[in-house]
Each structure stands twice: as structure tokens, then as C-alpha cells.
Enzyme design. Structure first.
Site, PDB file in Angstrom:
ATOM      1  N   TYR A 193     -11.638   5.864   2.839  1.00 42.69           N
ATOM      2  CA  TYR A 193     -11.276   4.595   2.187  1.00 42.69           C
ATOM      3  C   TYR A 193     -11.810   3.408   2.983  1.00 42.69           C
ATOM      4  O   TYR A 193     -12.495   2.524   2.458  1.00 42.69           O
ATOM      5  CB  TYR A 193      -9.745   4.458   2.029  1.00 42.69           C
ATOM      6  CG  TYR A 193      -9.345   3.020   1.788  1.00 42.69           C
ATOM      7  CD1 TYR A 193      -9.603   2.399   0.575  1.00 42.69           C
ATOM      8  CD2 TYR A 193      -8.780   2.250   2.818  1.00 42.69           C
ATOM      9  CE1 TYR A 193      -9.303   1.051   0.377  1.00 42.69           C
ATOM     10  CE2 TYR A 193      -8.484   0.912   2.627  1.00 42.69           C
ATOM     11  CZ  TYR A 193      -8.745   0.320   1.407  1.00 42.69           C
ATOM     12  OH  TYR A 193      -8.462  -1.018   1.221  1.00 42.69           O
ATOM     13  N   SER A 195     -11.025  -5.459   4.241  1.00 46.71           N
ATOM     14  CA  SER A 195      -9.802  -5.045   4.937  1.00 46.71           C
ATOM     15  C   SER A 195      -9.995  -5.091   6.444  1.00 46.71           C
ATOM     16  O   SER A 195     -11.096  -4.830   6.956  1.00 46.71           O
ATOM     17  CB  SER A 195      -9.479  -3.611   4.497  1.00 46.71           C
ATOM     18  OG  SER A 195      -8.488  -3.048   5.323  1.00 46.71           O
ATOM     19  N   LYS A 250     -14.995   0.198   2.441  1.00 49.64           N
ATOM     20  CA  LYS A 250     -14.966  -1.266   2.642  1.00 49.64           C
ATOM     21  C   LYS A 250     -16.154  -1.698   3.502  1.00 49.64           C
ATOM     22  O   LYS A 250     -16.802  -2.706   3.236  1.00 49.64           O
ATOM     23  CB  LYS A 250     -13.646  -1.690   3.289  1.00 49.64           C
ATOM     24  CG  LYS A 250     -12.439  -1.492   2.397  1.00 49.64           C
ATOM     25  CD  LYS A 250     -12.511  -2.367   1.148  1.00 49.64           C
ATOM     26  CE  LYS A 250     -11.439  -2.057   0.137  1.00 49.64           C
ATOM     27  NZ  LYS A 250     -11.617  -2.695  -1.155  1.00 49.64           N
TER      28      LYS A 250
HETATM   29  P1  NAD Z   1      -3.729  -1.858  -6.356  1.00 44.36           P
HETATM   30  O1  NAD Z   1      -3.962  -0.402  -6.452  1.00 44.36           O
HETATM   31  O2  NAD Z   1      -2.356  -2.365  -6.624  1.00 44.36           O
HETATM   32  O3  NAD Z   1      -4.742  -2.653  -7.277  1.00 44.36           O
HETATM   33  C1  NAD Z   1      -6.029  -2.187  -7.574  1.00 44.36           C
HETATM   34  C2  NAD Z   1      -6.196  -2.247  -9.072  1.00 44.36           C
HETATM   35  O4  NAD Z   1      -7.507  -1.799  -9.387  1.00 44.36           O
HETATM   36  C3  NAD Z   1      -5.214  -1.355  -9.818  1.00 44.36           C
HETATM   37  O5  NAD Z   1      -4.613  -2.102 -10.864  1.00 44.36           O
HETATM   38  C4  NAD Z   1      -6.085  -0.231 -10.386  1.00 44.36           C
HETATM   39  O6  NAD Z   1      -5.604   0.222 -11.632  1.00 44.36           O
HETATM   40  C5  NAD Z   1      -7.430  -0.921 -10.500  1.00 44.36           C
HETATM   41  N1  NAD Z   1      -8.588  -0.032 -10.421  1.00 44.36           N
HETATM   42  C6  NAD Z   1      -8.856   0.928  -9.504  1.00 44.36           C
HETATM   43  N2  NAD Z   1     -10.035   1.510  -9.775  1.00 44.36           N
HETATM   44  C7  NAD Z   1     -10.519   0.894 -10.879  1.00 44.36           C
HETATM   45  C8  NAD Z   1     -11.684   1.047 -11.663  1.00 44.36           C
HETATM   46  N3  NAD Z   1     -12.616   1.971 -11.382  1.00 44.36           N
HETATM   47  N4  NAD Z   1     -11.869   0.241 -12.726  1.00 44.36           N
HETATM   48  C9  NAD Z   1     -10.949  -0.704 -13.053  1.00 44.36           C
HETATM   49  N5  NAD Z   1      -9.816  -0.873 -12.367  1.00 44.36           N
HETATM   50  C10 NAD Z   1      -9.610  -0.090 -11.296  1.00 44.36           C
HETATM   51  O7  NAD Z   1      -4.213  -2.307  -4.881  1.00 44.36           O
HETATM   52  P2  NAD Z   1      -4.019  -3.693  -4.147  1.00 44.36           P
HETATM   53  O8  NAD Z   1      -3.100  -3.479  -2.997  1.00 44.36           O
HETATM   54  O9  NAD Z   1      -3.751  -4.774  -5.112  1.00 44.36           O
HETATM   55  O10 NAD Z   1      -5.470  -3.852  -3.531  1.00 44.36           O
HETATM   56  C11 NAD Z   1      -6.464  -4.660  -4.163  1.00 44.36           C
HETATM   57  C12 NAD Z   1      -7.732  -4.620  -3.342  1.00 44.36           C
HETATM   58  O11 NAD Z   1      -7.449  -5.080  -2.021  1.00 44.36           O
HETATM   59  C13 NAD Z   1      -8.343  -3.237  -3.179  1.00 44.36           C
HETATM   60  O12 NAD Z   1      -9.744  -3.363  -3.182  1.00 44.36           O
HETATM   61  C14 NAD Z   1      -7.852  -2.801  -1.817  1.00 44.36           C
HETATM   62  O13 NAD Z   1      -8.703  -1.869  -1.232  1.00 44.36           O
HETATM   63  C15 NAD Z   1      -7.882  -4.122  -1.070  1.00 44.36           C
HETATM   64  N6  NAD Z   1      -6.982  -4.159   0.090  1.00 44.36           N
HETATM   65  C16 NAD Z   1      -5.672  -3.857  -0.065  1.00 44.36           C
HETATM   66  C17 NAD Z   1      -4.816  -3.885   1.035  1.00 44.36           C
HETATM   67  C18 NAD Z   1      -3.361  -3.499   0.907  1.00 44.36           C
HETATM   68  O14 NAD Z   1      -2.756  -3.172   1.925  1.00 44.36           O
HETATM   69  N7  NAD Z   1      -2.772  -3.542  -0.272  1.00 44.36           N
HETATM   70  C19 NAD Z   1      -5.312  -4.258   2.291  1.00 44.36           C
HETATM   71  C20 NAD Z   1      -6.675  -4.580   2.407  1.00 44.36           C
HETATM   72  C21 NAD Z   1      -7.510  -4.532   1.283  1.00 44.36           C
HETATM   73  C1  WQD Z   2       2.274  -0.374   8.882  1.00 42.95           C
HETATM   74  C2  WQD Z   2       2.998   0.119  10.118  1.00 42.95           C
HETATM   75  C3  WQD Z   2       2.912   2.493  10.403  1.00 42.95           C
HETATM   76  C4  WQD Z   2       5.271   3.576   6.936  1.00 42.95           C
HETATM   77  C5  WQD Z   2      -2.711   0.436   5.626  1.00 42.95           C
HETATM   78  C6  WQD Z   2      -4.144   0.871   5.512  1.00 42.95           C
HETATM   79  C7  WQD Z   2      -5.072  -0.279   5.725  1.00 42.95           C
HETATM   80  C8  WQD Z   2      -4.702  -1.448   4.820  1.00 42.95           C
HETATM   81  C9  WQD Z   2      -3.250  -1.771   4.864  1.00 42.95           C
HETATM   82  C10 WQD Z   2      -6.060  -1.441   2.868  1.00 42.95           C
HETATM   83  C11 WQD Z   2       2.226   1.210  10.865  1.00 42.95           C
HETATM   84  C12 WQD Z   2       4.330   2.033  10.202  1.00 42.95           C
HETATM   85  C13 WQD Z   2       4.600   2.859   7.906  1.00 42.95           C
HETATM   86  C14 WQD Z   2       6.440   4.292   7.300  1.00 42.95           C
HETATM   87  C15 WQD Z   2       6.211   3.483   9.546  1.00 42.95           C
HETATM   88  N1  WQD Z   2      -4.982  -1.182   3.452  1.00 42.95           N
HETATM   89  N2  WQD Z   2       5.067   2.810   9.185  1.00 42.95           N
HETATM   90  N3  WQD Z   2       6.868   4.214   8.595  1.00 42.95           N
HETATM   91  O1  WQD Z   2      -1.310   1.610   8.197  1.00 42.95           O
HETATM   92  O2  WQD Z   2      -1.365  -0.824   8.905  1.00 42.95           O
HETATM   93  O3  WQD Z   2      -2.534  -0.128   6.910  1.00 42.95           O
HETATM   94  O4  WQD Z   2      -2.471  -0.583   4.666  1.00 42.95           O
HETATM   95  O5  WQD Z   2      -7.107  -1.816   3.279  1.00 42.95           O
HETATM   96  O6  WQD Z   2      -6.360   0.169   5.464  1.00 42.95           O
HETATM   97  O7  WQD Z   2      -4.400   1.864   6.490  1.00 42.95           O
HETATM   98  O8  WQD Z   2      -0.068  -0.166   6.865  1.00 42.95           O
HETATM   99  O9  WQD Z   2       2.128  -0.302   5.789  1.00 42.95           O
HETATM  100  O10 WQD Z   2       1.060   1.974   6.094  1.00 42.95           O
HETATM  101  O11 WQD Z   2       1.898   0.752   8.098  1.00 42.95           O
HETATM  102  O12 WQD Z   2       6.628   3.453  10.712  1.00 42.95           O
HETATM  103  O13 WQD Z   2       7.072   4.984   6.492  1.00 42.95           O
HETATM  104  O14 WQD Z   2       4.234   0.720   9.723  1.00 42.95           O
HETATM  105  O15 WQD Z   2       2.853   3.523  11.342  1.00 42.95           O
HETATM  106  O16 WQD Z   2       2.443   1.023  12.229  1.00 42.95           O
HETATM  107  P1  WQD Z   2      -1.321   0.203   7.828  1.00 42.95           P
HETATM  108  P2  WQD Z   2       1.286   0.604   6.604  1.00 42.95           P
END
Ligand code: NAD
Ligand code: WQD
Length: 338
Positions: free
Chosen positions: A151, A126, A155
Site C-alpha cells: 500500500y 501519505s 503512494k
Molecule cells: P476511504 O476508503 O474511506 O476512501 C476511498 C474511497 O475511494 C472509497 O469511497 C472507495 O469506495 C473509493 N475507491 C477505491 N477504489 C476506487 C476505484 N478504483 N474507483 C473509484 N472509487 C474507488 O479512504 P480515506 O481514508 O478517505 O482515504 C482517501 C485517500 O487518502 C486514499 O488515497 C488513502 O490512501 C489516502 N490516505 C489515507 C490515510 C488515512 O489514514 N485514512 C492516510 C494517508 C493517505
Molecule cells: C496508530 C497507532 C498503532 C490500533 C496507518 C497506515 C498509514 C496511514 C495511516 C494511509 C500505532 C496503535 C492502533 C490498535 C493500537 N494510512 N494502535 N491499537 O499505523 O500510524 O498508520 O494509517 O496512508 O499508512 O499504516 O495508524 O491508526 O493504525 O495506528 O495500539 O488497535 O495506534 O500501533 O502506534 P498508523 P493506526
């Protein structure tokens, strides 16, 4: 047919990635404990691709459960490791839950890869590892800082565990993809983001407000040092992001590099107000919103330099912001019709 194991494959990004692998002719084994997704996602994947992936309801943090999957699919060529908890606020309240699930999960996955000689890993990292970068856009060489939340720290720790583990073997290879802000849904609206409870993230909050589930969107701060005062992020279409995993596996199969990191974003920053405008413009729906105080822990601005992924992976974000935002709206409407 080449086989890949996708942990977290019924989740938001995982499900879109399974679709891309199946469309590219890979056989996919999904491992998920359904802690943040539901089994019907597999039906959506089948409606899109014509094929339901093999599925194991397994907790990756449980070594004995995971053993069965690897023993039965030791002919896999790669593991795509998505399974993790991802709620930033919850991780501040329950840090051990995050360290246990996200760190233990990766340790188990790596241990099984070594035991069964599965050589290639793609890891979901991330942009949170960059914190608030001093220089924008951020490159993969930008300093990694101590993340704001437990969290985010999982990562950073996971990337370190991967580096140390690779150094101890002569056959394992890995790519960490540092995602920026994934948004949107598959164009079929068969799969998308399904947050449980009140969404933390901007796009689901916008679509739930527009559909009438929430009264209004709170915009967190308009006093940032940005052109319109609201915070800036790099919003990447989830299907473009999903495709990056397929090219990452292809890269692992042919390159000699043991470990590489790639930023996966669009290379363009958008403010919260620009996202609201894109939503209103692309859907024709007016959004109720108000400006409130900044959200603690938020960075002011971050967007990616994606030239490494463009050059080395031959990957580039394709979807426009308007198309992407509209796909999130179409998904929201379809979900609420059910
Ligand atoms: P998500 O929660 O939709 O998907 C994660 C999946 O993993 C879920 O289906 C959950 O049931 C499963 N899971 C969690 N713990 C588990 C375990 N112990 N065993 C088996 N399954 C398990 O999240 P996502 O948005 O699809 O994110 C996927 C990956 O990408 C994660 O590692 C997350 O940290 C990373 N990521 C997400 C974002 C984002 O903004 N969505 C940004 C950067 C990184
Ligand atoms: C985006 C922008 C908020 C909600 C998070 C995690 C990051 C990564 C991605 C996994 C920001 C603003 C949001 C609302 C708002 N995940 N906002 N009103 O914070 O960039 O990142 O998700 O790795 O680790 O921290 O994403 O979608 O929450 O926010 O104004 O109700 O929208 O302040 O500027 P963020 P977000």
C-alpha cells in the site's frame, strides 16, 4: 462556478473534502465505485451543505468508465484524487490488488486530465513514504524510503508517476499532500469514518470499544523509545485536512510552481496512551484497554514539520486533540443510533 472532480468522494476524507469545496462555492463531481463507502454519504453531505454533489458510480481503474465522467465535465478546473485502497495488512496479502487499483487508477486519471486539458491535480499521499525518519519532525525534504507495505509503495510510485508525467507536459500542475493520521468526524456527525469489519486504525477501534462493539483495545507495545513507551503519531482532524485540499487548489490556480509537496499534520506527536487519555477526558467515558506486543511493521514515532504548508498554503491545523477525539465519539454514537 468553478468545478472540481473528486475521486473517492464518498470515502472518509473525500466526503469531508466535498463539504469544504461546496461550502467554498465550488461545484463538485464525485466519482466513486463504492468499494469502501456507501451512497448514503451523499445525503449526509446534502444535509450539511444543502446540496448533493453530482455522482458517478465509476471505477477509476476502468479507463472506459472514467472517460464518460471527464467527457461530461471537461470544464473542471481540478481533480482531487482520493480513490484508492488503503488497508495496509490487506495490501501485504494482496499486493497486486493494490498495485492495480491505486497505480492504474492514477494513470487513468492523469491520462484523462491530459486528454481533456484539465490542468490541476491534488493527490492524496501519505506520511508512510517517510518510513521511520531519523530526524523528527519530518520535513518534505526528509528522505523517502521504500515503504513497509505494498500500500505504502503505491503512494511512493504514484508520486513518481506524477513527477514524470508533469515533466512531459507544459500545462499540468500538481500538489501531493502527505497526510499524517487523519481522525475525527464532521461536527454535525452527518459524515465520518465507517470502517468495514474490525478496524485497523486506532480511533475507530477506540470508539467501537467504548460503544461496546469490541471488548477491549489492544495497545500495540509499550516498550518503544518514547516518554510513555507507546508509539507516537501526528493525529490530524479530518475537517482541517479537508480544508487543505481547497487551499491546495487555490494555490494551483495562482502559483507558477508545477509540482509541490506538503506535509499535512498538526506538527505535534501524541502517543497511544495520550490518545486514550484525550478520549477519556473529552468524553467522560472510561476505556477498556490492555498492553500487548508491538504490531509488526509499525514505526516508533513520526510527526510532521508543517511549516511549509503554514507558510506557502496559509493553512494550519485548528482543532484541538480533545475536540477532534470527541468528534469521533459523537459520530460513533450517532451511527449506532441509526
Ligand atoms: P476511504 O476508503 O474511506 O476512501 C476511498 C474511497 O475511494 C472509497 O469511497 C472507495 O469506495 C473509493 N475507491 C477505491 N477504489 C476506487 C476505484 N478504483 N474507483 C473509484 N472509487 C474507488 O479512504 P480515506 O481514508 O478517505 O482515504 C482517501 C485517500 O487518502 C486514499 O488515497 C488513502 O490512501 C489516502 N490516505 C489515507 C490515510 C488515512 O489514514 N485514512 C492516510 C494517508 C493517505
Ligand atoms: C496508530 C497507532 C498503532 C490500533 C496507518 C497506515 C498509514 C496511514 C495511516 C494511509 C500505532 C496503535 C492502533 C490498535 C493500537 N494510512 N494502535 N491499537 O499505523 O500510524 O498508520 O494509517 O496512508 O499508512 O499504516 O495508524 O491508526 O493504525 O495506528 O495500539 O488497535 O495506534 O500501533 O502506534 P498508523 P493506526
Amino acid at each position: 462556478m468553478q468545478k472540481v472532480i473528486v475521486t473517492g468522494g464518498t470515502g472518509y476524507i473525500g466526503s469531508h473534502t466535498v463539504v469544504e469545496f461546496q461550502n467554498e462555492g465550488f461545484e463538485v463531481v464525485v466519482v466513486d465505485n463504492l468499494s469502501n463507502s456507501n451512497i448514503e454519504v451523499l445525503d449526509g453531505i446534502e444535509r450539511i451543505t444543502g446540496k448533493k454533489p453530482v455522482f458517478y458510480k465509476v471505477d477509476v481503474a476502468n479507463s472506459a468508465e472514467l472517460e464518460k465522467v471527464f467527457a461530461e465535465h471537461s470544464d473542471s478546473i481540478a481533480v482531487i484524487h482520493f480513490a484508492a485502497y488503503k488497508a495496509v495488512g490487506d495490501s501485504v496479502k494482496n499486493p497486486l490488488k493494490y498495485y492495480h487499483n491505486n497505480v492504474e487508477g492514477l494513470i487513468n486519471v492523469l491520462s484523462k486530465m491530459i486528454k481533456y486539458a484539465i490542468p490541476n491535480l491534488v493527490f492524496s499521499s501519505s506520511c508512510t513514504v517517510y518510513g521511520q525518519p531519523e530526524v523528527l519532525p519530518v520535513t518534505e525534504q526528509s528522505p523517502v524510503v521504500k515503504p513497509e507495505s505494498p500500500y505504502g509503495n503505491t503512494k511512493k510510485i504514484n508520486e513518481e508517476i506524477i513527477v514524470d508525467t508533469l515533466a512531459s507536459t507544459d500545462f499540468l500542475k500538481a500538489i501531493s499532500l502527505r497526510y499524517f493520521n487523519p481522525i475525527g468526524a464532521h461536527p454535525s456527525s452527518e459524515i465520518g469514518e465507517l470502517p468495514i469489519g474490525v478496524p485497523d486504525n486506532l480511533l475507530p477501534y477506540i470508539t467501537q470499544t467504548a460503544i461496546g462493539l469490541r471488548d477491549e483495545l489492544s495497545v500495540f507495545g509499550n516498550d518503544y523509545n518514547t516518554p510513555d513507551g507507546t508509539a507516537i503519531r501526528d493525529y490530524i482532524y479530518v475537517c482541517d485536512l479537508a480544508k487543505a485540499h481547497v487551499v491546495a487548489v487555490k494555490r494551483l490556480l495562482k502559483s507558477k510552481e508545477q509540482y509541490e509537496i506538503f506535509n499535512i499534520g498538526t506538527g505535534k506527536g501524541s502517543s497511544v496512551l495520550e490518545i486514550i487519555q484525550a478520549f477519556e477526558r473529552s468524553t467522560g467515558v472510561k476505556l477498556n484497554y490492555k498492553i500487548v506486543a508491538r504490531r509488526p511493521g509499525d514505526v516508533e514515532k513520526v510527526w510532521a514539520d508543517t511549516s511549509k504548508a503554514n507558510k506557502v498554503l496559509g493553512w494550519k491545523a485548528e482543532s484541538s486533540l480533545d475536540q477532534t477525539v470527541k468528534s469521533a465519539w459523537e459520530w460513533e454514537r450517532k451511527v449506532r443510533e441509526r
